[in-house]
Structure formats: structure tokens, C-alpha cells
Design an enzyme around this catalytic site. Structure first.
Site, short mmCIF file in Angstrom:
data_model
loop_
_atom_site.label_atom_id
_atom_site.label_comp_id
_atom_site.label_asym_id
_atom_site.label_seq_id
_atom_site.Cartn_x
_atom_site.Cartn_y
_atom_site.Cartn_z
N LYS A 1 53.51 118.86 42.18
CA LYS A 1 53.72 117.42 42.38
C LYS A 1 55.20 117.05 42.25
CE LYS A 1 50.99 115.92 39.12
NZ LYS A 1 50.37 117.15 38.58
N ARG B 1 45.67 109.27 35.56
CA ARG B 1 45.18 110.59 35.20
C ARG B 1 43.74 110.54 34.70
NH1 ARG B 1 50.12 113.60 34.44
NH2 ARG B 1 49.67 115.74 33.85
N ARG C 1 57.38 128.78 35.23
CA ARG C 1 58.25 127.69 35.68
C ARG C 1 59.48 127.54 34.78
NH1 ARG C 1 55.36 122.10 36.75
NH2 ARG C 1 54.88 122.09 34.53
N ARG D 1 59.75 124.18 29.81
CA ARG D 1 59.16 123.02 29.14
C ARG D 1 58.32 123.48 27.95
NH1 ARG D 1 56.25 119.25 33.50
NH2 ARG D 1 54.64 119.32 31.92
N ARG E 1 45.66 121.74 29.24
CA ARG E 1 46.03 120.80 30.32
C ARG E 1 45.11 120.96 31.52
NH1 ARG E 1 51.99 122.54 30.72
NH2 ARG E 1 52.15 121.27 32.61
P1 ADP Z 1 51.89 118.36 34.51
O1 ADP Z 1 51.35 117.61 35.68
O2 ADP Z 1 52.61 119.60 34.91
O3 ADP Z 1 50.88 118.62 33.43
P2 ADP Z 1 53.40 115.99 33.55
O4 ADP Z 1 54.86 116.02 33.35
O5 ADP Z 1 52.84 115.13 34.61
O6 ADP Z 1 53.00 117.54 33.78
O7 ADP Z 1 52.68 115.60 32.16
C1 ADP Z 1 52.95 116.23 30.95
C2 ADP Z 1 52.11 115.63 29.84
O8 ADP Z 1 52.45 114.25 29.65
C3 ADP Z 1 50.60 115.64 30.08
O9 ADP Z 1 50.01 116.85 29.73
C4 ADP Z 1 50.15 114.48 29.20
O10 ADP Z 1 50.09 114.87 27.84
C5 ADP Z 1 51.29 113.48 29.32
N1 ADP Z 1 51.03 112.51 30.42
C6 ADP Z 1 51.70 112.41 31.58
N2 ADP Z 1 51.17 111.44 32.36
C7 ADP Z 1 50.14 110.90 31.66
C8 ADP Z 1 49.19 109.88 31.91
N3 ADP Z 1 49.15 109.20 33.08
N4 ADP Z 1 48.28 109.60 30.93
C9 ADP Z 1 48.28 110.25 29.78
N5 ADP Z 1 49.13 111.25 29.49
C10 ADP Z 1 50.06 111.58 30.40
#
Ligand code: ADP
Ligand code: ZN
Length: 207
Positions: A13, A88, A122, A152, A163
Site C-alpha cells: 500500500k 481498518r 522490508r 520498522r 497483524r
Molecule cells: P501495515 O499496513 O504494514 O500493517 P501501517 O503503517 O498501516 O502498517 O500500520 C501499522 C500499525 O498502526 C497497525 O498495525 C496498527 O497497530 C496501527 N494502525 C494503523 N492504522 C490504523 C487504523 N486505521 N486503526 C487502528 N490502528 C491502526
């Protein structure tokens, strides 16, 4: 045009988001990036978010929805935006429908078997670029800006498992939610390069 980027962790993404933002002049809003900036800055939001992120769980909806709702009122969001990592879960999607108009949800579909290696391999740069160790040939700095790459904190096997589980149980149902609204477009990523995925996205978004 306001769009949502949907896809499992590791689907690419973020990579596609920077390409889309460049070509279509859409503002890129990543809730993950917002949380990481808050953690780095030691803010209250950062303190709350950290424990959830480290556990591979979702940050509470009340916190997340407020952040996005506020962000969308900024001036720079008036000419179109792309949400990356939000919504999400179904609650967030329903809330979003109350304060925003979404035109399209782009789902980047990747075989689950590929995700673990992609995420654990990554390496990211603070400029937003990300790489996979297999293509870095030992390089430790960003080809775009020269800064040092890093991994990360949540890109470790244990957190990634959590996740992926969170994605499957809470986020994947959004595919049907947007399909029912007639807003879903799917691009298959497979093992194709980011450029090939982007080509498919351009077909959907128009040239
Ligand atoms: P990825 O898609 O690779 O898991 P992101 O950077 O989108 O990574 O998200 C990292 C973390 O941030 C998620 O695992 C979650 O804990 C938190 N997070 C991100 N977006 C949301 C959301 N919309 N609602 C709740 N938690 C979120
Ligand atoms: Zn960089």
C-alpha cells in the site's frame, strides 16, 4: 477524487500510495505514518498507540477516527486524498461514511503466503521509500535520498503474525462492505513488480 487503499500488511500500500500521490496529485494520508510520527514525537497519542502497534493490534477506534476526521478538514485535503491504512474495521468504515465522501476503494490483493517474507525483509527510509533486502544488494542507505535505512519495530515475525490475524478478522470484511457500495476495484499484486501493480492501478484510475 477521494480513495481508500485497502490491502493486507505487506501488500504494498505504501509503495503504491507514493506513486499514486505523485501521478494523480492526491494527498497521501497514512494512519500508520501518523502514529509513528506521534511515537517519535512522544505525544499523548503516540503513548497510547505504541502498545497496540507493538502487539499488532488496532489502535482504539476513538483515537484513530478522531485523527482522520480532523486531518480531512485541513485545507490540503480539499482537492482529493488517498487513505492508506484507514478504515481498518467496519466501525471505522461506517464512521468514515459520516464525515467523508469516498469515490473508490482500491484493494491490493496479495497471496497471504508472500506477506511474511515481504514484511520481515522490508527496510524503510524516513523519506517514505521502502525496499526489500533481496533487492538492496547489501546497500544500507536510501537510493532516493541517501539516508540510512532501518527496519520498522513492528516488522518482526511475531508482530507480523498478529497483524495478519488482525487483518483477516477485522479488515478483510471491508472488501465486501465496499463491494456492496459499488465502490470496489481489485488489483492483483502476485509476485509482480511494483511497477506492474501501478500499471493496473492506472487503468482503474484513468490516465
Ligand atoms: P501495515 O499496513 O504494514 O500493517 P501501517 O503503517 O498501516 O502498517 O500500520 C501499522 C500499525 O498502526 C497497525 O498495525 C496498527 O497497530 C496501527 N494502525 C494503523 N492504522 C490504523 C487504523 N486505521 N486503526 C487502528 N490502528 C491502526
Ligand atoms: Zn529516503
Amino acid at each position: 477524487m477521494n480513495i481508500i487503499l485497502l490491502g493486507a500488511p505487506g501488500a504494498g500500500k505504501g509503495t503504491q500510495a507514493s506513486k499514486i500521490a505523485g501521478k494523480y496529485k492526491l494527498l497521501h494520508i497514512s494512519t500508520g505514518d501518523i502514529f509513528r510520527a506521534n511515537i517519535k514525537g512522544g505525544t499523548e497519542i503516540g503513548k497510547i498507540a505504541k502498545s497496540y502497534i507493538d502487539a499488532g493490534k488496532l489502535v482504539p477506534d476513538s483515537v484513530t477516527c478522531d485523527i482522520v476526521k480532523d486531518r480531512l478538514t485541513w485545507d490540503d485535503a480539499r482537492h482529493g486524498y488517498m487513505l492508506d491504512g484507514f478504515p481498518r474495521n467496519l466501525f471505522q468504515a461506517q464512521e468514515l461514511d459520516k464525515f467523508a465522501h469516498i469515490d473508490l476503494c482500491l484493494n491490493i490483493d496479495v497471496e497471504e503466503a508472500l506477506l511474511m517474507d515481504r514484511i520481515c525483509g522490508r527496510r524503510v527510509c524516513s523519506c517514505g521509500e521502502s525496499y526489500h533486502v533481496s533487492t538492496l544488494n547489501g546497500a544500507t542507505t536510501c537510493a532516493k535520498c541517501g539516508k540510512e535505512l532501518y527496519q520498522r519495530a513492528d516488522d518482526n515475525p511475531e508482530t507480523v503474525k498478529a497483524r495478519l490475524d488482525t487483518y483477516n478478522t477485522q479488515t478483510a470484511p471491508l472488501i465486501d462492505y465496499y463491494k456492496a457500495q459499488g465502490k470496489l476495484a481489485v488489483v492483483k499484486s502476485g509476485e509482480g513488480s511494483p511497477d506492474l501493480v501501478f500499471e493496473q492501478i492506472c487503468k482503474v484510475l484513468g490516465h
